[in-house]
Design a protein around this motif. Structure first.
Motif, PDB file in Angstrom:
ATOM      1  N   LEU A 120       0.847  -1.188   0.000  1.00  0.00           N
ATOM      2  CA  LEU A 120       0.000   0.000   0.000  1.00  0.00           C
ATOM      3  C   LEU A 120       0.886   1.242   0.000  1.00  0.00           C
ATOM      4  O   LEU A 120       1.974   1.246   0.589  1.00  0.00           O
ATOM      5  N   ILE A 147      -1.776   5.421   2.992  1.00  0.00           N
ATOM      6  CA  ILE A 147      -3.033   4.695   2.804  1.00  0.00           C
ATOM      7  C   ILE A 147      -3.215   3.761   4.006  1.00  0.00           C
ATOM      8  O   ILE A 147      -2.287   3.037   4.375  1.00  0.00           O
ATOM      9  N   ALA A 148      -4.396   3.823   4.608  1.00  0.00           N
ATOM     10  CA  ALA A 148      -4.651   3.003   5.790  1.00  0.00           C
ATOM     11  C   ALA A 148      -4.456   1.525   5.459  1.00  0.00           C
ATOM     12  O   ALA A 148      -4.855   1.067   4.393  1.00  0.00           O
ATOM     13  N   ASP A 149      -3.828   0.810   6.374  1.00  0.00           N
ATOM     14  CA  ASP A 149      -3.565  -0.610   6.172  1.00  0.00           C
ATOM     15  C   ASP A 149      -4.197  -1.395   7.319  1.00  0.00           C
ATOM     16  O   ASP A 149      -3.551  -1.690   8.319  1.00  0.00           O
ATOM     17  N   PRO A 150      -5.488  -1.737   7.209  1.00  0.00           N
ATOM     18  CA  PRO A 150      -6.159  -2.418   8.321  1.00  0.00           C
ATOM     19  C   PRO A 150      -5.527  -3.772   8.640  1.00  0.00           C
ATOM     20  O   PRO A 150      -5.525  -4.196   9.801  1.00  0.00           O
ATOM     21  N   GLU A 151      -4.951  -4.426   7.647  1.00  0.00           N
ATOM     22  CA  GLU A 151      -4.336  -5.727   7.878  1.00  0.00           C
ATOM     23  C   GLU A 151      -3.072  -5.559   8.736  1.00  0.00           C
ATOM     24  O   GLU A 151      -2.890  -6.265   9.735  1.00  0.00           O
ATOM     25  N   THR A 198      -3.980  -4.634  12.281  1.00  0.00           N
ATOM     26  CA  THR A 198      -4.514  -5.753  13.064  1.00  0.00           C
ATOM     27  C   THR A 198      -3.381  -6.674  13.518  1.00  0.00           C
ATOM     28  O   THR A 198      -3.359  -7.132  14.667  1.00  0.00           O
TER      29      THR A 198
END
Lengths: 222, 83
Positions: B11, B15-19, B22
């Protein structure tokens, strides 16, 4: 004569809901397979929800290269109405017919629930029958629905009144609560919520009617 | 000749990286402390038939930008891998 082509990719699963919705509003539709090289003379096209090509790589990444996307892009360029719902929205962004991208939801949660969206623009073929600020309860059902774009694209969206719907309570981390956008002309619309699943109060909500009725009206008058 | 190429897709910064987020949150729960800035990405291994390494990389670059990554949110890097 066919008026609305509903594209079926391997893995689409909302095409029958879309067809039912069109029938509900007295418009003929036909299914067009992803390998088709024309749209069967249709005046408009719906890219339905589902998991085109298994969503492998990224949602919409492979669907973008399906032969049918060429006539879809042509129709869009000619000003025909193109509606992408959920996976269809993802396909439209991957194909470059709408700006930005849909990222995995904030918190990596799959969201499946009725959600309240607010009509932000009534310029688009989907929202022309709605009132600005009108709140609609429409179901969402997705894993990659967080709308993402850079600042330049975002400012263009705002300046050109391309943000069509916003979530009242952002369920997925979308930038500026974006639930749906259009192209500059307003004839290509993508949204994550499923208006075709909100046609009957008995089944939870009839708020999708004002959107799809407007879409159908646009075709009949075109 | 076949060149083994690795394409990495990550990414874009910002850019937000939710993975990644987490995974980062899960690490302390397993006793792995002191880990930050976790970003999740993808890697692809390909064999590319090309006259030379530069041509193989150019080919990989093109397909990485066109298919393997979405340039709106991702950046792809290509390299010839020794293995």
């Amino acid at each position: 004569m066919t008026r609305v082509a509903i594209v079926v990719f391997p893995g689409s699963n909302c095409e029958h809901d879309a067809a039912l919705a069109m029938r509900e509003f007295g418009v003929e539709s036909s299914f067009v397979f992803h390998t088709a090289t024309d749209l069967d003379g249709a005046d408009a096209v719906i890219l339905p929800g589902g998991f085109a090509h298994g969503d492998y790589l990224r949602p919409g990444a492979l669907a973008r290269f399906s032969p049918v996307m060429e006539p879809v892009a042509r129709l869009a360029a000619e000003g025909g109405a193109v509606l992408g719902i959920c996976n269809g929205f993802q396909v439209l962004t991957e194909a470059g017919l709408l700006p930005g991208a849909l990222q995995k939801n904030r918190g990596l949660t799959f969201v499946s629930e009725p959600t309240t969206v607010v009509v932000a623009s009534t310029r688009s073929v989907l929202t022309r029958g709605a009132a600005p600020g009108q709140e609609l309860v429409i179901p969402i059902n997705h894993f990659s629905g967080a709308y993402t774009c850079d600042d330049d694209v975002y400012h263009q969206l705002v300046e050109n009144d391309q943000i069509v719907l916003r979530y009242r309570d952002n369920p997925n981390g979308s930038r500026d609560d974006v639930a749906g956008i259009s192209n500059v002309a307003g004839n290509v619309v993508g949204l994550m919520p499923h208006p075709e699943r909100a046609l009957s109060a008995l089944l939870g909500s009839a708020d999708g009617r004002v959107l799809l009725e407007g879409f159908v009206d646009a075709l009949v008058r075109a | 000749m076949n060149y083994p190429v690795v394409v990495e897709v990550n990414l874009r910064p910002g850019i937000a990286d939710p993975e990644g987020a987490t995974i980062e949150r899960a690490l302390p729960a397993l006793g792995f402390t002191g880990v930050s800035a976790v970003r999740a990405g993808k890697s692809f291994r390909l064999l590319i038939d090309a006259p030379d390494e530069a041509a193989a990389l150019e080919h990989a670059r093109a397909l990485a930008d066109r298919l393997l990554s979405n340039p709106v949110i991702e950046v792809a890097t290509v390299r010839v891998s020794p293995s």
